[in-house]
Write a protein that holds these residues in place. Structure first.
Motif, short mmCIF file in Angstrom:
data_model
loop_
_atom_site.label_atom_id
_atom_site.label_comp_id
_atom_site.label_asym_id
_atom_site.label_seq_id
_atom_site.Cartn_x
_atom_site.Cartn_y
_atom_site.Cartn_z
N ASN A 70 74.19 85.73 52.24
CA ASN A 70 75.03 85.11 51.23
C ASN A 70 74.18 84.82 50.00
N ILE A 71 74.67 83.96 49.13
CA ILE A 71 73.89 83.67 47.92
C ILE A 71 72.85 82.59 48.23
N PRO A 72 71.76 82.54 47.50
CA PRO A 72 70.72 81.54 47.79
C PRO A 72 71.21 80.11 47.61
N GLY A 73 70.64 79.20 48.40
CA GLY A 73 71.03 77.79 48.34
C GLY A 73 70.87 77.21 46.94
N LEU A 74 69.83 77.60 46.25
CA LEU A 74 69.60 77.07 44.90
C LEU A 74 70.75 77.43 43.96
N LEU A 75 71.25 78.64 44.09
CA LEU A 75 72.36 79.07 43.23
C LEU A 75 73.62 78.28 43.58
N LEU A 76 73.82 78.04 44.88
CA LEU A 76 74.98 77.23 45.29
C LEU A 76 74.89 75.83 44.70
N GLU A 77 73.69 75.27 44.71
CA GLU A 77 73.48 73.93 44.15
C GLU A 77 73.87 73.91 42.67
N PHE A 78 73.48 74.96 41.98
CA PHE A 78 73.78 75.05 40.55
C PHE A 78 75.28 75.25 40.32
N LEU A 79 75.88 76.16 41.07
CA LEU A 79 77.28 76.53 40.82
C LEU A 79 78.27 75.44 41.19
N LYS A 80 77.85 74.54 42.08
CA LYS A 80 78.80 73.50 42.49
C LYS A 80 79.12 72.54 41.33
N THR A 81 78.31 72.63 40.27
CA THR A 81 78.56 71.76 39.10
C THR A 81 79.56 72.40 38.14
N PHE A 82 80.00 73.62 38.44
CA PHE A 82 80.93 74.32 37.55
C PHE A 82 82.38 73.96 37.88
N ALA A 83 83.15 73.73 36.84
CA ALA A 83 84.59 73.53 37.05
C ALA A 83 85.27 74.90 36.97
N PRO A 84 86.38 75.11 37.70
CA PRO A 84 87.09 76.39 37.59
C PRO A 84 87.50 76.66 36.15
N LYS A 85 87.29 77.91 35.68
CA LYS A 85 87.56 78.21 34.27
C LYS A 85 89.04 78.51 34.00
#
Lengths: 216, 167
Positions: A70-85
Motif C-alpha cells: 500500500n502507500i507508505p505510512g508517512l504519506l497516509l499521515e500527510f494525506l489525512k489532513t486533506f479535506a475532500p475536494k
C-alpha cells in the motif's frame, strides 16, 4: 496543462528511486509545453506548500513507492489532513515497487482508486511498474537504461491527460513470469543476486551476514 | 503466543479483546502502543543491507519487534483514515521489514523475500472507524503472503467477538 507532482516517498530526495523515475518522466511530460511543480513528502517543511498546491490546482499526480502492499505510512499521515475536494480535480498515480511482477502492485493500485474517491478527486489511473529496487544503487548508465522508459510515459500522460491508455496498461509488463523464467531468475537470486547484494552491503559498511538475526 | 498490539489510544478496545479472550479461554498478550513513539519507515533499507535485521530508526518499535518474532499470531488494532488503517497502524506494518532479508526467491508464481526468522506470525486486523472492509481483507491477505503466513482477517471493533474467535 500544468501538473502538481507529489513524490510520496518517505526516503529523502537524494536517494529516492521515485524521484529518479520522476526525473525521467518529467523530461517526456514537458516536451510539448506541459509544465509541472514537484514536491517531496519526505520533507515535512514542504507540507504546507504541498497542501496549497494541491488545493489550488486541478491536475495532481502522486508518485508512490509500494510499502507493504500500500502507500507508505508517512504519506497516509500527510494525506489525512486533506479535506475532500469534490471540485473535479483529477488525481493520477505512478506506483512503483521492487518486485518485478505486475501482480505485486495490484493490491496497492486498488487502494489508489479508493484513495482518489476518499479525497473527492476523479481517478486519473495508475501507471504501475515494478523492478525498481536497485535504481539508486545503479551507475549512471544502467540507471538511464532502467528509468528511460518513463520518459515515454511522460509524453503519454501529456498527450492523454491520464494513465488510462493501453500504452500505460502495457507499461506494467507481465503479471507473473512463465515457469522457465522463474526457474532461471530463481537460480540468479541464489547466486548472482546474492553476490550483488553482499557487494552493495559491504559498500554501505555492513560487516554481518545479510541473514543475521540480531534478536533471539 | 497471540500478540495483540493496540496502535490506537483507546484502551477500551484492547480491554474488550482481553475480556473476550478470557471468556473463550485464549491466552493473549496485549501491548498498548497508542502512546508509544513509533515513527514511520524512512525507506533506507539499512535493515536489509547495512545493519541486517535491525531498524535504523531508534524508538519504541524495537521492543515490540522482539515480541513479534516469537508470536504465532499478530493482531494489530488500528484507527482508520481514508478508507484504510490510519498512518499509525500502517507505520507499524511498514516497520516490520527487518523480519525479512534482502535475499529473494520465488514462492509459487511470485517473488518473495527470504524470511530472517524461522517462523512468521499469522496476521489479523481489528479496525476502529470507517474503512473498506473488503479491501482491508484483501490487504491483510497480501501482508500474510509477504510474511509467509496466513491472514486471520480484518474485523471492525463492532465484531471483536468474531475476531477473538479466530485467535
Amino acid at each position: 496543462m500544468h501538473v502538481v507532482i507529489i513524490n510520496g516517498s518517505p526516503r529523502v530526495k537524494e536517494f529516492s528511486n521515485t524521484d529518479k523515475i520522476l526525473a525521467k518522466f518529467t523530461e517526456g511530460l514537458t516536451e510539448n509545453g506541459t509544465t509541472f511543480e514537484q514536491y517531496e513528502v519526505s520533507d515535512r517543511k514542504q507540507w504546507d506548500a504541498i497542501r496549497t498546491a494541491y488545493n489550488t490546482n486541478k491536475n495532481i499526480l502522486m508518485a508512490i513507492p509500494l510499502y507493504v502492499e500500500n502507500i507508505p505510512g508517512l504519506l497516509l499521515e500527510f494525506l489525512k489532513t486533506f479535506a475532500p475536494k469534490n471540485d473535479g480535480t483529477q488525481l493520477s498515480f505512478i506506483l512503483q515497487g521492487g518486485f518485478a511482477e505486475g501482480s505485486q502492485l495490484r493490491c496497492g493500485e486498488a487502494y489508489l482508486e479508493i484513495l482518489a474517491k476518499e479525497l473527492g478527486c476523479e481517478y486519473g489511473g495508475t501507471l504501475a511498474k515494478g523492478d525498481n529496487f536497485s535504481i539508486r544503487f545503479f551507475g549512471e548508465q544502467t540507471r538511464e537504461r532502467v528509468t528511460s522508459p518513463y520518459k515515454e510515459m511522460g509524453r503519454e500522460f501529456a498527450a492523454q491527460g491520464n494513465f488510462k491508455s493501453e500504452a500505460c496498461r502495457k507499461f506494467t509488463g507481465p503479471e507473473t513470469f512463465p515457469l522457465m523464467i522463474r526457474i532461471l531468475v530463481g537460480a540468479m537470486f541464489a547466486t548472482v543476486a546474492r553476490k550483488s547484494f553482499k557487494k552493495i552491503a559491504a559498500g554501505l559498511g555492513c560487516t554481518k551476514s545479510l541473514k543475521y538475526r540480531p534478536y533471539k | 503466543m497471540i500478540l495483540v498490539v493496540n496502535t490506537t489510544e483507546d484502551k477500551e478496545i484492547s480491554g474488550k479483546v482481553m475480556e473476550q479472550a478470557k471468556v473463550m479461554g485464549k491466552d493473549v498478550k496485549v501491548i498498548e502502543a497508542g502512546n508509544k513513539k513509533i515513527g514511520n519507515c524512512i525507506g533506507c533499507n539499512y535493515c536489509w543491507l547495512k545493519t541486517p535485521g535491525e531498524c535504523t530508526v531508534k524508538d519504541d518499535y524495537e521492543e515490540i519487534f522482539k515480541e513479534i518474532i516469537h508470536a504465532k499470531e499478530l493482531w494489530v488494532i488500528s484507527d482508520t483514515a481514508l478508507g484504510f488503517i490510519n498512518h499509525k497502524g500502517k507505520n507499524f506494518f511498514d516497520r516490520i521489514l527487518p523480519i525479512a532479508t534482502m535475499y529473494l526467491k520465488f514462492k509459487g508464481k511470485e517473488m518473495r523475500h527470504v524470511a530472517r526468522y524461522k517462523s512468521s506470525p499469522d496476521v489479523g486486523i481489528i479496525y476502529s472507524g470507517e474503512a473498506d472492509k473488503a479491501y482491508l481483507n484483501r490487504w491483510t491477505e497480501r501482508c500474510a503472503i509477504n510474511f509467509e503466513s496466513k491472514s486471520l482477517g480484518a474485523y471492525s471493533t463492532e465484531n471483536i467477538k468474531e475476531a477473538v474467535a479466530c485467535m
